[in-house]
Design a protein around this motif. Structure first.
Motif, PDB file in Angstrom:
ATOM      1  N   LEU A   7       0.745  -1.180   0.023  1.00  0.00           N
ATOM      2  CA  LEU A   7      -0.115  -0.059   0.053  1.00  0.00           C
ATOM      3  C   LEU A   7       0.891   1.201   0.075  1.00  0.00           C
ATOM      4  CD1 LEU A   7      -2.813   1.692   0.558  1.00  0.00           C
ATOM      5  CD2 LEU A   7      -2.397   1.160   2.964  1.00  0.00           C
ATOM      6  N   LYS A  10       2.753   1.662  -3.403  1.00  0.00           N
ATOM      7  CA  LYS A  10       1.904   2.268  -4.487  1.00  0.00           C
ATOM      8  C   LYS A  10       1.677   3.690  -4.460  1.00  0.00           C
ATOM      9  CE  LYS A  10      -0.458  -2.123  -5.888  1.00  0.00           C
ATOM     10  NZ  LYS A  10      -1.581  -3.005  -6.195  1.00  0.00           N
ATOM     11  N   ALA A  11       1.362   3.971  -3.114  1.00  0.00           N
ATOM     12  CA  ALA A  11       1.027   5.424  -2.944  1.00  0.00           C
ATOM     13  C   ALA A  11       2.081   6.458  -3.006  1.00  0.00           C
ATOM     14  CB  ALA A  11       0.528   5.531  -1.459  1.00  0.00           C
ATOM     15  N   THR A  76       2.260  11.784  -0.672  1.00  0.00           N
ATOM     16  CA  THR A  76       2.310  10.292  -0.055  1.00  0.00           C
ATOM     17  C   THR A  76       1.447  10.225   1.183  1.00  0.00           C
ATOM     18  OG1 THR A  76       3.513   9.358  -1.812  1.00  0.00           O
ATOM     19  CG2 THR A  76       2.948   7.937  -0.022  1.00  0.00           C
ATOM     20  N   THR A  79      -1.610  12.229   2.023  1.00  0.00           N
ATOM     21  CA  THR A  79      -2.965  11.490   1.372  1.00  0.00           C
ATOM     22  C   THR A  79      -3.377  10.290   2.400  1.00  0.00           C
ATOM     23  OG1 THR A  79      -2.481  11.796  -0.822  1.00  0.00           O
ATOM     24  CG2 THR A  79      -3.945  10.155  -0.289  1.00  0.00           C
ATOM     25  N   LEU A  80      -2.256   9.701   2.756  1.00  0.00           N
ATOM     26  CA  LEU A  80      -2.447   8.501   3.754  1.00  0.00           C
ATOM     27  C   LEU A  80      -3.063   9.174   5.379  1.00  0.00           C
ATOM     28  CD1 LEU A  80       0.724   6.269   3.184  1.00  0.00           C
ATOM     29  CD2 LEU A  80      -1.395   5.810   2.300  1.00  0.00           C
ATOM     30  N   ASN A  83      -6.594  10.337   4.642  1.00  0.00           N
ATOM     31  CA  ASN A  83      -7.824   9.139   4.490  1.00  0.00           C
ATOM     32  C   ASN A  83      -7.684   8.140   5.672  1.00  0.00           C
ATOM     33  OD1 ASN A  83      -8.431   9.917   2.098  1.00  0.00           O
ATOM     34  ND2 ASN A  83      -6.652   8.601   1.005  1.00  0.00           N
ATOM     35  N   GLU A  85      -5.467   6.363   7.037  1.00  0.00           N
ATOM     36  CA  GLU A  85      -4.836   5.009   6.816  1.00  0.00           C
ATOM     37  C   GLU A  85      -3.681   4.767   7.792  1.00  0.00           C
ATOM     38  OE1 GLU A  85      -5.868   4.116   2.007  1.00  0.00           O
ATOM     39  OE2 GLU A  85      -4.193   5.526   2.679  1.00  0.00           O
ATOM     40  N   GLY A 394      -3.637  15.646   1.226  1.00  0.00           N
ATOM     41  CA  GLY A 394      -2.898  15.142  -0.059  1.00  0.00           C
ATOM     42  C   GLY A 394      -3.270  15.937  -1.095  1.00  0.00           C
TER      43      GLY A 394
END
Length: 477
Positions: A7, A10-11, A76, A79-80, A83, A85, A394
Motif C-alpha cells: 500500500l 503504490k501510494a 504520499t 494522502t495516507l 484518509n 490510513e 494530500g
C-alpha cells in the motif's frame, strides 16, 4: 505487513513518477525560455532542437530528482493521513518508521542510482549539451531577405529588394553590392525583377535576375589610369547569381575541446586533475626562491687596512651609513630596480597560484556534487515523509506549497554555499554540504514529531494556546 508495504509503495511510486516528469517539463520550459533567442531564426533541423532538449533534460535530473522526492513524499503521507490510513496502521501496532521501511529502501536504491548517474551519465550529458549549445549559439541566423532592408549576411555581398511577392520567391527592384576585399573591386548589379530559390543540395542560393545592368569598377592599383579598364557596364536580359550558403550550415565543434571542463568529468578524472593541479602549485611555490634569490646581493665595504669590514653593528642610524656617500645614489637606484624585479616576479607567481587554487576548488566542488545529489534525496525524503504525516493533506494544494518552501530553503542555502566555496570564502566541502547539514536536524525533528503524533501544523492548537495565554492575563488583571 506485506499488504501495508504494498500500500505504501503504490501510494509513493505513482505521485513520484508524475511529479518527476512535471518538474522535468517545467525545467525544460525554463531552459527553452533562457535560450529562445539562440534557437529562433537559425533554420535548425527538428532533431537538433530535440537533441538539445534531451541532453538538457539529463542535466536537469540533479534538480528534478530531489524536488520530486520531496513533493511525492509529502503527497504520499499527506494522502495516507487524510484518509486515516496512517491512523489504521498505527492502531494495528505498526510504527511509522516500520511502515516507512520499504520506502526507505526504495529511496536508498534511488540514491545509489542517482550517484551512479551523476558519475557515469551526467558528465557525458554535460559534454554533449555543452558542445551542442556552443555550436547553436555561434550559428549564424538563417538567410532571409526582407523588403527595403540591406542584408549583409553573405560574406562580401549586400542585397536589397524593394518588394517581394506573396510566394516568397518573386523579387522586384533587386540591388546587389559586391565587394572583394582582396582586390578592392566594387561591383553593383541592379535588376527589375528576379526569382529566388535554393539548389537541390541546399548548398547555394540562386537568384535568376531579369532586365538589369551590372557595373564593374576595377581598381587594379598599377598606377596607370585607363578609363576603359577602370569602369565597365553590362546590360542583360537574364542572368544568374549564385551565393554559397555553407556559412549558414551548422558546424559541429570537436567535443574533445570541452572534455576538461569541470562539469564534464567523472570522479576518477576529477581526482586526477585535482592532484595534477596540486603538483603544479607545489612546484610553483618551490621555485619562488630560486627565481628571486639572484636579486639579493650583499656588499662589504673596506675603508683601510685598519678597518677591513664595516657592518651594521658599527652604525646606529640606517643601512645607508655603511655605503660611501658618492655611491649611495647608485645603490638606491640598483635597489629600486631589484625590488621592482622581485615584485613583478612575485606578482606573476601569485596570479598563477590564484588560478590554480580556483581550479582546485572547482574540482573539489564537482567531486562533492556527485555525493550531495544522492544524499539530498535521502534528506529531502526524511523531511517530506514526516511533514506529510503531520499536515495530513494530500493532493496538489498544501503539499505543493510546503514542498516549494522547503526546497527553496535547500536550494538557496546550497547556492550560497557553492558560490562562497567558488570564491574561496569557505571550504569547498563545507560549501557543498552546508544545505544537507542544515536540513538533517530538521528531518530528525519532523520524524520525531510525526512519531508522537504532534499537531505541529494544526492552527487550532495554536489558537487554543493563545486563548489560554490571554485568559490568564485577564484573570491576573
Amino acid at each position: 505487513m506485506k499488504k501495508i508495504y504494498l500500500l505504501v509503495l503504490k501510494a509513493f511510486i505513482r505521485p513520484f513518477i508524475v511529479t518527476f516528469f512535471i518538474v522535468m517539463f517545467v525545467l525544460l520550459m525554463l531552459f527553452l525560455f533562457k535560450y529562445i533567442d539562440d534557437l529562433i531564426g537559425k533554420g535548425f533541423e527538428w532533431y537538433v532542437i530535440l537533441q538539445l532538449m534531451w541532453y538538457a533534460s539529463a542535466t536537469n535530473v540533479a534538480m528534478a530528482l530531489p524536488l520530486a522526492m520531496l513533493l511525492s513524499s509529502i503527497m504520499t503521507f499527506g494522502t495516507l493521513g487524510e484518509n486515516y490510513e496512517l491512523v489504521a496502521i498505527k492502531s494495528s501496532g505498526v510504527s511509522l518508521q516500520r511502515a516507512m521501511m520499504p520506502l526507505i529502501i526504495t529511496v536508498g536504491l534511488m540514491s545509489i542510482g542517482a550517484f551512479l548517474f551523476s558519475d557515469y551519465m551526467l558528465p557525458v550529458a554535460n559534454l554533449k549539451m555543452g558542445s551542442l549549445l556552443y555550436d547553436v549559439r555561434n550559428q549564424k541566423a538563417a538567410f532571409l531577405i526582407e523588403e527595403g532592408i540591406f542584408n549583409n549576411s553573405i560574406r562580401g555581398y549586400s542585397i536589397k529588394v524593394n518588394k517581394k511577392d506573396k510566394d516568397g520567391q518573386t523579387l522586384h527592384g533587386v540591388l546587389i553590392y559586391e565587394n572583394n576585399p582582396n582586390t578592392g573591386n566594387v561591383n553593383t548589379l541592379m535588376a527589375k525583377t528576379g526569382k529566388m530559390y535554393r539548389s537541390a543540395d541546399d548548398q547555394y542560393l540562386i537568384l535568376k535576375l531579369y532586365d538589369g545592368v551590372r557595373y564593374e569598377e576595377n581598381s587594379s592599383g598599377r598606377g596607370v589610369y585607363d578609363p576603359r579598364k577602370e569602369f565597365k557596364r553590362y546590360r542583360f536580359k537574364e542572368t544568374e547569381q549564385k551565393f554559397d550558403l555553407s556559412d549558414f550550415k551548422m558546424k559541429r565543434t570537436d567535443e574533445n575541446l570541452f572534455k576538461s571542463n569541470y562539469a564534464m568529468l567523472n570522479i576518477r578524472q576529477l581526482r586526477y586533475y585535482r592532484d595534477s593541479t596540486q603538483r603544479e602549485i607545489d612546484s610553483n611555490v618551490n621555485t619562488i626562491f630560486n627565481n628571486i634569490k639572484y636579486n639579493y646581493r650583499y656588499f662589504l665595504f673596506r675603508d683601510t687596512a685598519k678597518h677591513p669590514v664595516r657592518t651594521i653593528k658599527n652604525y646606529a642610524n640606517t643601512v645607508l651609513d655603511i655605503i660611501p656617500k658618492d655611491e649611495r645614489v647608485s645603490a638606491l637606484t640598483n635597489a629600486q630596480s631589484e625590488l621592482n624585479s622581485i615584485k613583478n616576479t612575485l606578482s606573476l607567481k601569485v596570479e598563477t597560484y590564484t588560478t590554480y587554487s580556483q581550479s582546485i576548488r572547482r574540482y573539489i566542488i564537482e567531486y562533492q556534487r556527485k555525493f550531495t545529489l544522492s544524499v539530498s534525496c535521502l534528506i529531502l525524503f526524511s523531511v517530506g515523509a514526516p511533514l506529510g504525516a503531520i499536515i495530513r493533506k494530500g493532493g496538489l494544494g498544501l503539499p505543493v506549497v510546503m514542498s516549494i518552501i522547503f526546497f527553496l530553503i535547500y536550494h538557496i542555502i546550497s547556492t550560497i554555499g557553492e558560490k562562497s566555496a567558488k570564491q574561496g570564502d569557505i571550504s569547498p566541502i563545507w560549501g557543498m554540504w552546508i544545505a544537507i547539514i542544515v536540513l538533517a536536524p530538521l528531518g530528525m525533528f519532523l520524524t520525531y514529531k510525526a512519531t508522537v503524533d504532534s499537531a505541529l501544523f494544526d492552527i487550532d492548537v495554536y489558537k487554543r494556546f493563545f486563548q489560554k495565554l490571554f485568559s490568564r492575563k485577564k484573570t491576573k488583571a
